[in-house]
Write a protein that holds these residues in place. Structure first.
Motif, mmCIF file in Angstrom:
data_model
loop_
_atom_site.group_PDB
_atom_site.id
_atom_site.type_symbol
_atom_site.label_atom_id
_atom_site.label_comp_id
_atom_site.label_asym_id
_atom_site.label_seq_id
_atom_site.Cartn_x
_atom_site.Cartn_y
_atom_site.Cartn_z
ATOM 1 N N UNK A 66 -23.304 51.123 -30.718
ATOM 2 C CA UNK A 66 -24.758 51.088 -30.540
ATOM 3 C C UNK A 66 -25.121 49.616 -30.429
ATOM 4 N N UNK A 67 -25.665 49.220 -29.304
ATOM 5 C CA UNK A 67 -25.882 47.800 -29.041
ATOM 6 C C UNK A 67 -27.286 47.519 -28.530
ATOM 7 N N UNK A 68 -27.693 46.283 -28.745
ATOM 8 C CA UNK A 68 -28.899 45.766 -28.107
ATOM 9 C C UNK A 68 -28.475 45.129 -26.790
ATOM 10 N N UNK A 69 -29.193 45.419 -25.721
ATOM 11 C CA UNK A 69 -28.878 44.884 -24.410
ATOM 12 C C UNK A 69 -30.089 44.174 -23.807
ATOM 13 N N UNK A 70 -29.798 43.179 -22.982
ATOM 14 C CA UNK A 70 -30.809 42.551 -22.141
ATOM 15 C C UNK A 70 -30.833 43.311 -20.812
ATOM 16 N N UNK A 71 -32.022 43.619 -20.294
ATOM 17 C CA UNK A 71 -32.175 44.259 -18.987
ATOM 18 C C UNK A 71 -32.846 43.265 -18.054
ATOM 19 N N UNK A 72 -32.152 42.910 -16.978
ATOM 20 C CA UNK A 72 -32.654 41.956 -15.986
ATOM 21 C C UNK A 72 -32.994 42.733 -14.718
ATOM 22 N N UNK A 73 -34.254 42.657 -14.282
ATOM 23 C CA UNK A 73 -34.709 43.451 -13.143
ATOM 24 C C UNK A 73 -35.167 42.559 -11.998
ATOM 25 N N UNK A 74 -34.880 43.014 -10.774
ATOM 26 C CA UNK A 74 -35.392 42.366 -9.561
ATOM 27 C C UNK A 74 -36.181 43.407 -8.766
ATOM 28 N N UNK B 201 -31.030 33.830 -21.763
ATOM 29 C CA UNK B 201 -31.808 32.690 -21.263
ATOM 30 C C UNK B 201 -32.291 32.880 -19.830
ATOM 31 N N UNK B 202 -31.998 34.026 -19.214
ATOM 32 C CA UNK B 202 -32.514 34.315 -17.874
ATOM 33 C C UNK B 202 -34.000 34.659 -17.984
ATOM 34 N N UNK B 203 -34.789 34.137 -17.065
ATOM 35 C CA UNK B 203 -36.235 34.319 -17.106
ATOM 36 C C UNK B 203 -36.749 34.788 -15.738
ATOM 37 N N UNK B 204 -37.902 35.438 -15.689
ATOM 38 C CA UNK B 204 -38.523 35.762 -14.398
ATOM 39 C C UNK B 204 -38.672 34.501 -13.563
ATOM 40 N N UNK C 293 -35.997 33.172 -11.968
ATOM 41 C CA UNK C 293 -34.617 32.848 -11.628
ATOM 42 C C UNK C 293 -34.144 33.782 -10.518
ATOM 43 N N UNK C 294 -33.136 33.349 -9.771
ATOM 44 C CA UNK C 294 -32.565 34.181 -8.713
ATOM 45 C C UNK C 294 -31.128 34.554 -9.054
ATOM 46 N N UNK C 295 -30.835 35.849 -8.983
ATOM 47 C CA UNK C 295 -29.481 36.346 -9.203
ATOM 48 C C UNK C 295 -28.931 36.847 -7.870
ATOM 49 N N UNK C 296 -27.654 37.188 -7.842
ATOM 50 C CA UNK C 296 -27.013 37.613 -6.609
ATOM 51 C C UNK C 296 -26.765 39.116 -6.649
ATOM 52 N N UNK C 297 -27.115 39.796 -5.558
ATOM 53 C CA UNK C 297 -27.054 41.252 -5.527
ATOM 54 C C UNK C 297 -26.328 41.719 -4.269
ATOM 55 N N UNK C 298 -25.739 42.894 -4.351
ATOM 56 C CA UNK C 298 -25.114 43.513 -3.183
ATOM 57 C C UNK C 298 -26.098 44.478 -2.546
ATOM 58 N N UNK D 222 -31.774 37.502 -5.172
ATOM 59 C CA UNK D 222 -33.000 38.254 -5.460
ATOM 60 C C UNK D 222 -33.670 37.642 -6.673
ATOM 61 N N UNK D 223 -34.973 37.538 -6.624
ATOM 62 C CA UNK D 223 -35.726 36.901 -7.700
ATOM 63 C C UNK D 223 -35.924 37.866 -8.866
ATOM 64 N N UNK D 224 -35.675 37.373 -10.063
ATOM 65 C CA UNK D 224 -35.876 38.161 -11.278
ATOM 66 C C UNK D 224 -37.371 38.323 -11.520
ATOM 67 N N UNK D 225 -37.798 39.554 -11.720
ATOM 68 C CA UNK D 225 -39.221 39.827 -11.949
ATOM 69 C C UNK D 225 -39.524 40.233 -13.385
ATOM 70 N N UNK D 226 -38.492 40.695 -14.104
ATOM 71 C CA UNK D 226 -38.743 41.173 -15.468
ATOM 72 C C UNK D 226 -37.463 41.095 -16.290
#
Length: 319
Positions: free
Chosen positions: A136-144, A180-183, A185-190, A203-207
């Motif tokens: 059972x873990x806490x996770x960060x969710x990064x959305x674009x 430390x990722x914030x709205x 920032x840009x991540x790489x997506x397929x 793709x730009x992080x929105x949330x």
């Protein structure tokens, strides 16, 4: 015994009345605090985060260079687990076009990854550095949003983010802790089809938000490239220390061992191999090599290079 005579706990923020946090922030509910030591000595923050975990906070992480964030997310407090992992239900893309759950990865699978220039490539799955099927873990969710992607991973795991001033001579991407990722920032997506030059799109992080998942498990797969595309977002295979290249270099012996084993392996499968895999799956197991690297790393590297939860993991593995 007091290890820090004269040093006191310093709370920099508790209840937020000014609307300075995201909508889901627990600062608005009085269930979160940001803390430092009174002398603001960053070398103490690793120990401070461990003390917060032992105190029963559900979520503890190095939110910035300035403080440790602590919060109580659930009525039934569960100490936050550390390390760098993805939930078992996350997916990867295989070379034949199929998708597979991270928890179902097996030796011989080739999964979508990328090199340092963002060029997509299929890479050998080598091993799990950490695997906890019933965690059972806490996770960060990064959305674009464009395109819509959602990456779920633990706070100490590394995400590859586009450098704002990248040029022909500068690196295209750098590694950041997920926490430390914030709205913006840009991540790489397929995508359905990659660019003509074979590179992943940015793709730009929105949330960015946190979730607590039960019965999903936690898995840290390693590929020959040191990267992996999970839920169609590129991530590093490494965690705990914010240096992707160093971690990849340190895993060179494991990659060499995998290559030699694959070359020497007989063409038939031993009858007991499946039984051994199932037995291993039932146990929580951090790979011995990953545990050794963390231990050696804490001796050789400055503590500021580590995520506090990664440091907490070395304490857990030693106990």
């Amino acid at each position: 015994m007091n290890q820090w005579p004269g040093v006191k706990l310093r709370v920099t923020e508790g209840w937020d009345e000014d609307g300075n946090h995201l909508e889901e922030s627990l600062h608005y509910e009085g269930r979160a605090v940001d803390i430092t030591t009174s002398d603001r000595d960053k070398s103490k923050y690793g120990m401070l985060s461990r003390l917060a975990v032992e105190a029963g906070f559900d979520w503890v992480y190095y939110e910035s260079k300035a403080h440790i964030h602590c919060s109580v997310k659930a009525e039934n407090s569960v100490a936050v687990k550390s390390g760098g992992c993805f939930p078992g239900s996350a997916t990867v893309q295989l070379e034949d076009g199929r998708t597979k759950l991270v928890r179902d990865l097996r030796e011989g699978d080739r999964v979508l990854a990328a090199d340092e220039q963002g060029r997509a490539a299929f890479s050998d799955f080598i091993m799990f550095m950490d695997r906890e099927p019933r965690a059972r873990r806490q996770f960060i969710v990064i959305e674009t949003a464009a395109p819509a992607r959602r990456l779920t991973l633990t706070a100490a795991h590394l995400v590859l983010v586009r450098n704002g001033n990248s040029s022909g001579s500068s690196p295209l991407m750098s590694a950041r802790f997920a926490s430390s990722v914030r709205p913006g920032h840009e991540v790489f997506v397929s995508g359905e089809k990659e660019r003509e030059d074979g590179r992943l799109r940015s793709a730009r992080v929105t949330r960015v938000r946190t979730v607590e998942l039960e019965r999903e498990g936690a898995y840290a797969p390693v590929t020959a490239h040191g990267t992996v595309v999970v839920d169609r977002v590129l991530a590093s295979c490494y965690a705990a220390v914010e240096q992707h290249r160093w971690a990849h270099w340190a895993l060179a012996p494991a990659r060499l061992s995998h290559a030699l084993a694959a070359w020497m392996r007989p063409y038939w499968q031993r009858a007991e191999e499946k039984e051994e895999e199932e037995e291993e799956e039932r146990e929580r197991r951090m790979h011995w090599y990953a545990r050794a690297l963390l231990r050696v790393g804490t001796w050789l590297l400055h503590r500021d290079l580590f995520h506090p939860l990664g440091l907490a993991d070395t304490e857990t593995s030693a106990s």
